[in-house]
Design an enzyme around this catalytic site. Structure first.
Site, short mmCIF file in Angstrom:
data_model
loop_
_atom_site.label_atom_id
_atom_site.label_comp_id
_atom_site.label_asym_id
_atom_site.label_seq_id
_atom_site.Cartn_x
_atom_site.Cartn_y
_atom_site.Cartn_z
N THR A 121 -19.34 6.44 -95.57
CA THR A 121 -19.68 7.31 -96.70
C THR A 121 -20.41 6.49 -97.78
OG1 THR A 121 -17.55 6.98 -97.83
CG2 THR A 121 -17.70 8.80 -96.26
N GLY A 130 -26.35 -0.08 -101.19
CA GLY A 130 -25.17 -0.86 -101.56
C GLY A 130 -24.30 -1.34 -100.42
N ILE A 131 -23.00 -1.45 -100.71
CA ILE A 131 -22.04 -1.97 -99.74
C ILE A 131 -21.99 -1.07 -98.51
CG2 ILE A 131 -19.57 -2.43 -99.36
CD1 ILE A 131 -19.41 -3.27 -102.34
N GLY A 132 -22.12 0.24 -98.72
CA GLY A 132 -22.09 1.18 -97.60
C GLY A 132 -23.20 0.89 -96.60
N TYR A 188 -11.50 4.69 -113.58
CA TYR A 188 -11.99 4.09 -112.33
C TYR A 188 -10.87 3.26 -111.69
CZ TYR A 188 -14.66 0.98 -109.23
OH TYR A 188 -15.12 0.27 -108.14
N1 NAP Z 1 -20.72 -2.97 -106.34
C1 NAP Z 1 -19.63 -3.63 -106.73
O1 NAP Z 1 -19.72 -4.68 -107.42
C2 NAP Z 1 -18.26 -3.14 -106.34
C3 NAP Z 1 -17.15 -3.86 -106.74
C4 NAP Z 1 -15.88 -3.43 -106.37
C5 NAP Z 1 -15.74 -2.29 -105.60
N2 NAP Z 1 -16.84 -1.59 -105.22
C6 NAP Z 1 -16.61 -0.38 -104.41
O2 NAP Z 1 -17.40 -0.45 -103.24
C7 NAP Z 1 -17.87 0.85 -102.88
C8 NAP Z 1 -19.40 0.85 -102.82
O3 NAP Z 1 -19.90 0.51 -104.09
P1 NAP Z 1 -21.47 0.30 -104.34
O4 NAP Z 1 -21.59 -0.41 -105.64
O5 NAP Z 1 -22.09 -0.25 -103.10
O6 NAP Z 1 -21.95 1.81 -104.53
P2 NAP Z 1 -23.43 2.30 -104.91
O7 NAP Z 1 -24.44 1.24 -104.76
O8 NAP Z 1 -23.31 3.00 -106.22
O9 NAP Z 1 -23.65 3.35 -103.70
C9 NAP Z 1 -24.07 4.57 -103.91
C10 NAP Z 1 -24.07 5.34 -102.59
O10 NAP Z 1 -23.15 6.41 -102.68
C11 NAP Z 1 -23.88 7.65 -102.50
N3 NAP Z 1 -23.21 8.68 -103.29
C12 NAP Z 1 -22.95 8.68 -104.62
N4 NAP Z 1 -22.29 9.81 -104.96
C13 NAP Z 1 -22.14 10.54 -103.82
C14 NAP Z 1 -21.53 11.79 -103.50
N5 NAP Z 1 -20.96 12.55 -104.43
N6 NAP Z 1 -21.53 12.21 -102.21
C15 NAP Z 1 -22.11 11.44 -101.25
N7 NAP Z 1 -22.69 10.25 -101.48
C16 NAP Z 1 -22.71 9.82 -102.75
C17 NAP Z 1 -25.30 7.29 -102.95
O11 NAP Z 1 -26.27 8.17 -102.45
P3 NAP Z 1 -26.79 9.43 -103.33
O12 NAP Z 1 -27.01 8.95 -104.74
O13 NAP Z 1 -28.03 9.89 -102.64
O14 NAP Z 1 -25.70 10.43 -103.25
C18 NAP Z 1 -25.43 5.91 -102.33
O15 NAP Z 1 -25.62 6.00 -100.93
C19 NAP Z 1 -17.33 1.81 -103.96
O16 NAP Z 1 -16.13 2.39 -103.50
C20 NAP Z 1 -17.05 0.89 -105.14
O17 NAP Z 1 -16.05 1.40 -105.99
C21 NAP Z 1 -18.10 -1.99 -105.58
#
Ligand code: NAP
Length: 264
Positions: free
Chosen positions: A13, A18-20, A154
């Site tokens: 998901t 990003g991480i996904g 959060y």
């Molecule tokens: N980045 C960090 O430093 C960090 C640190 C600790 C934990 N995390 C955790 O790691 C995970 C990934 O974080 P990330 O920073 O990689 O996230 P991100 O870069 O913000 O990823 C965003 C992704 O989520 C999708 N998305 C957002 N809202 C959505 C929705 N309502 N339905 C479906 N898709 C949706 C976006 O696509 P669309 O905009 O097209 O929907 C995009 O594919 C999260 O759980 C975050 O809390 C991240």
């Protein structure tokens, strides 16, 4: 160690960025068919193309759906009914002072950060249990343990994800399905890189220097004192999705550079 995921289908998901996306890359490289998800079709198409270039011969499908809603989760479950590996990566970070965070914001973050994982696990995990093999990984955060004062809601959702992961592991029991959580620290995804590049520009620093300063300011206990890469987090996720991780379930594993001050 067996990391071969040939024949497995992985749903990740929030994986257009990003991480996904990093997890999808790692899982595809290990041979899994991967299903990318996000809301925007244009971003998803680009993400799919990037992945097909990065992993020659990969099978990659993409589903556009808002997974913060019941309908969005049902759509994904209908369009992609098969799932051996579910990476509940989707999570939105929102800094906001506690006294200025209304109920609506708490509820919105809960729907996307917690309920997306609840609904998809409820949909996919019974089939994994019937088949006698499956992997579920939740992306939590160090903020689920070291609750941040500038984004309390959060932190609470990320603590909820830890509880959900642990509880679901007990539900799946001895069926061959494992459930684990991964806690990243500051990870170099697109929006974090942009933020750090802005800080570097403002302070006349090199990007690495600005990243280290940002980590040190927010997480003084960080041992590595640097921004970690998406790949560093995804590597742990891929391991947890592999047959080799079969003794690890109900665990919360950190890919955070040592921020959390606990001994195990
Ligand atoms: N980045 C960090 O430093 C960090 C640190 C600790 C934990 N995390 C955790 O790691 C995970 C990934 O974080 P990330 O920073 O990689 O996230 P991100 O870069 O913000 O990823 C965003 C992704 O989520 C999708 N998305 C957002 N809202 C959505 C929705 N309502 N339905 C479906 N898709 C949706 C976006 O696509 P669309 O905009 O097209 O929907 C995009 O594919 C999260 O759980 C975050 O809390 C991240």
């Amino acid at each position: 160690m067996i990391l071969d995921l040939t024949g497995k289908t992985a749903v990740i998901t929030g994986s257009s960025l990003g991480i996904g996306w990093g997890c999808a890359h790692g899982l595809a490289a290990a041979g899994a068919t991967v299903i990318l998800t996000g809301r925007r079709q244009d971003t998803l198409s680009i993400a799919r193309e990037r992945l097909l270039i990065a992993v020659q011969g990969a099978t990659v499908r993409a589903v556009a759906s808002d997974l913060s809603t019941v309908e969005g989760c049902e759509h994904l479950l209908t369009v992609e009914p098969r799932c051996d590996i579910l990476v509940n990566n989707l999570g939105v970070y929102e800094p906001k002072p506690f006294f200025e965070t209304p109920d609506a914001d708490w509820e919105a973050l809960y729907q996307v950060n917690v309920m997306s994982g609840v609904r998809l696990s409820r949909g996919y995990v019974p089939m994994m249990m019937n088949r006698g093999w499956g992997r579920v990984v939740f992306l939590s955060s160090v903020d689920g343990i070291a609750i941040p004062v500038d984004s309390l809601h959060y932190g609470v959702t990320k603590a909820g994800v830890l509880a959900l992961s642990r509880g679901l592991a007990k539900v799946t029991g001895r069926t061959g399905v494992t459930v684990n959580a991964v806690l990243p620290g500051v990870t170099g995804v697109e929006w974090v890189k942009d933020m750090i590049a802005g800080m570097a520009l403002q302070n006349g620093q090199a990007v690495d220097e600005a990243g280290a300063a940002a980590v040190a300011a927010r997480y003084p206990t960080s041992i590595t004192q640097r921004v970690q890469s998406v790949e560093e987090v995804a590597n742990l996720v891929v391991y947890l999705c592999s047959p080799s991780s079969s003794a690890t379930t109900g665990a919360a594993l950190r890919a955070d550079g040592g921020i959390i001050e606990t001994l195990c």
